[in-house]
Design a protein around this motif. Structure first.
Motif, short mmCIF file in Angstrom:
data_model
loop_
_atom_site.label_atom_id
_atom_site.label_comp_id
_atom_site.label_asym_id
_atom_site.label_seq_id
_atom_site.Cartn_x
_atom_site.Cartn_y
_atom_site.Cartn_z
N CYS A 1 53.97 26.43 42.54
CA CYS A 1 52.49 27.41 42.56
C CYS A 1 52.89 28.45 43.54
CB CYS A 1 51.30 26.69 43.04
SG CYS A 1 49.95 27.65 43.08
N ASP A 2 53.09 29.46 43.01
CA ASP A 2 53.45 30.80 43.97
C ASP A 2 52.20 31.31 44.33
OD1 ASP A 2 52.70 32.23 41.87
OD2 ASP A 2 54.44 33.20 41.23
N SER A 3 52.25 32.61 45.16
CA SER A 3 51.13 33.23 45.65
C SER A 3 50.33 33.88 44.76
CB SER A 3 51.98 34.48 46.47
OG SER A 3 52.55 35.39 45.90
N ILE A 4 50.83 34.36 43.45
CA ILE A 4 49.90 34.38 42.41
C ILE A 4 49.03 33.36 42.24
CG2 ILE A 4 49.86 35.54 39.71
CD1 ILE A 4 52.71 36.96 40.51
N GLY A 5 49.70 32.13 41.88
CA GLY A 5 49.00 31.18 41.35
C GLY A 5 47.65 30.82 42.53
N LEU A 6 47.99 30.80 43.91
CA LEU A 6 47.12 30.70 44.94
C LEU A 6 46.05 31.64 44.78
CD1 LEU A 6 46.31 29.37 47.50
CD2 LEU A 6 47.84 30.72 48.70
N ASN A 7 46.48 32.95 44.67
CA ASN A 7 45.32 34.03 44.19
C ASN A 7 44.63 33.71 43.36
OD1 ASN A 7 44.66 36.29 45.84
ND2 ASN A 7 46.26 37.64 44.97
N THR A 8 44.78 33.08 42.09
CA THR A 8 44.19 32.91 41.08
C THR A 8 43.24 31.61 41.35
OG1 THR A 8 45.80 33.38 39.59
CG2 THR A 8 44.22 32.01 38.58
N LEU A 9 43.56 30.92 42.33
CA LEU A 9 42.81 29.72 42.65
C LEU A 9 41.53 30.18 43.72
CD1 LEU A 9 45.09 26.95 43.33
CD2 LEU A 9 43.54 26.95 41.29
N LEU A 10 42.23 31.45 44.25
CA LEU A 10 41.07 31.74 45.38
C LEU A 10 40.28 32.56 44.43
CD1 LEU A 10 43.38 32.75 48.26
CD2 LEU A 10 41.61 31.06 48.36
N ARG A 11 40.54 33.34 43.59
CA ARG A 11 39.69 34.11 42.62
C ARG A 11 38.73 33.16 42.09
NH1 ARG A 11 39.47 39.18 40.34
NH2 ARG A 11 37.39 39.43 39.40
N ALA A 12 39.27 32.21 41.51
CA ALA A 12 38.42 31.11 40.75
C ALA A 12 37.27 30.45 41.93
CB ALA A 12 39.16 29.92 40.38
N ARG A 13 37.51 30.48 42.88
CA ARG A 13 36.55 30.12 44.07
C ARG A 13 35.52 30.89 44.00
NH1 ARG A 13 35.93 30.94 48.89
NH2 ARG A 13 34.61 29.35 50.25
N THR A 14 35.77 32.02 44.32
CA THR A 14 34.60 33.08 44.48
C THR A 14 34.10 33.58 43.32
OG1 THR A 14 36.50 34.48 45.91
CG2 THR A 14 34.68 35.60 44.98
N ASP A 15 34.73 33.47 42.36
CA ASP A 15 33.74 33.65 40.88
C ASP A 15 32.90 32.47 40.72
OD1 ASP A 15 35.47 36.04 40.25
OD2 ASP A 15 36.46 35.20 39.00
N ALA A 16 33.32 31.29 40.96
CA ALA A 16 32.32 29.83 40.93
C ALA A 16 31.40 30.13 41.87
CB ALA A 16 33.14 28.82 41.23
N ALA A 17 31.41 30.40 43.12
CA ALA A 17 30.68 30.51 44.16
C ALA A 17 29.38 31.62 43.84
CB ALA A 17 31.13 31.01 45.56
N ARG A 18 29.94 32.80 43.16
CA ARG A 18 29.16 33.81 42.71
C ARG A 18 27.94 33.32 41.79
NH1 ARG A 18 32.76 37.63 41.19
NH2 ARG A 18 32.89 38.03 43.55
N GLN A 19 28.47 32.33 40.98
CA GLN A 19 27.28 31.93 40.16
C GLN A 19 26.68 30.50 40.49
OE1 GLN A 19 29.23 31.98 36.34
NE2 GLN A 19 29.51 29.59 36.42
#
Length: 144
Positions: free
Chosen positions: A47-65
């Motif tokens: 998992c590279d930094s792009i993968g980590l960023n995708t996981l962080l974005r998923a966390r933010t998107d999930a929390a938003r709803q």
């Protein structure tokens, strides 16, 4: 508390991130919104930094709803990356897929991009959300 499980395998890198991102978006688009989204990282080999960023974005998107995002069974290499970056303090990390979500192991095989093959009915996706009560939705990583 239940919800879809995304089981990822192989590399999470620039080639596979769009598939993971789409699977997360599809899972979060369900209505009513799922109370929890699980991303199973037990078979991830890179998992590279792009993968980590995708996981962080998923966390933010999930929390938003109002959806709780859980990462489960991170492979050693992923757990180490989360620790080094400090993001192990940001994510909810479980060592097992929630008991209510476990299902029989998947059949052998894999996709050419390293992310899991979807369950029947979700053909065409390499990492899939299964909204039915099943914890394992894919297969082991493919060899590149």
């Amino acid at each position: 508390m239940g919800g879809p499980v995304l089981e990822c395998a192989g590399a999470i890198d620039p080639d596979t991130v769009p598939v993971l991102r789409n699977a997360v978006q599809d899972a979060l688009a369900a209505r009513p919104a799922p109370p929890m989204l699980v991303i199973d990282l037990g078979a991830v080999t890179f998992c590279d930094s792009i993968g980590l960023n995708t996981l962080l974005r998923a966390r933010t998107d999930a929390a938003r709803q109002g959806t709780a995002l859980h990462l489960t069974r991170p492979a050693h290499i992923v757990a180490r990356m989360l620790e080094i970056t400090g993001t192990d303090q940001v994510f909810t990390i479980d060592q097992d897929v929630p008991a209510s979500r476990t299902a029989p192991p998947a059949r052998p095989g894999g996709s050419p991009h390293g992310l899991v093959r979807p369950p029947p009915g979700l053909t065409g996706r390499a990492c899939a959300a299964a909204s039915r009560p099943a914890g394992r939705t894919g297969e082991p990583p493919a060899h590149r």
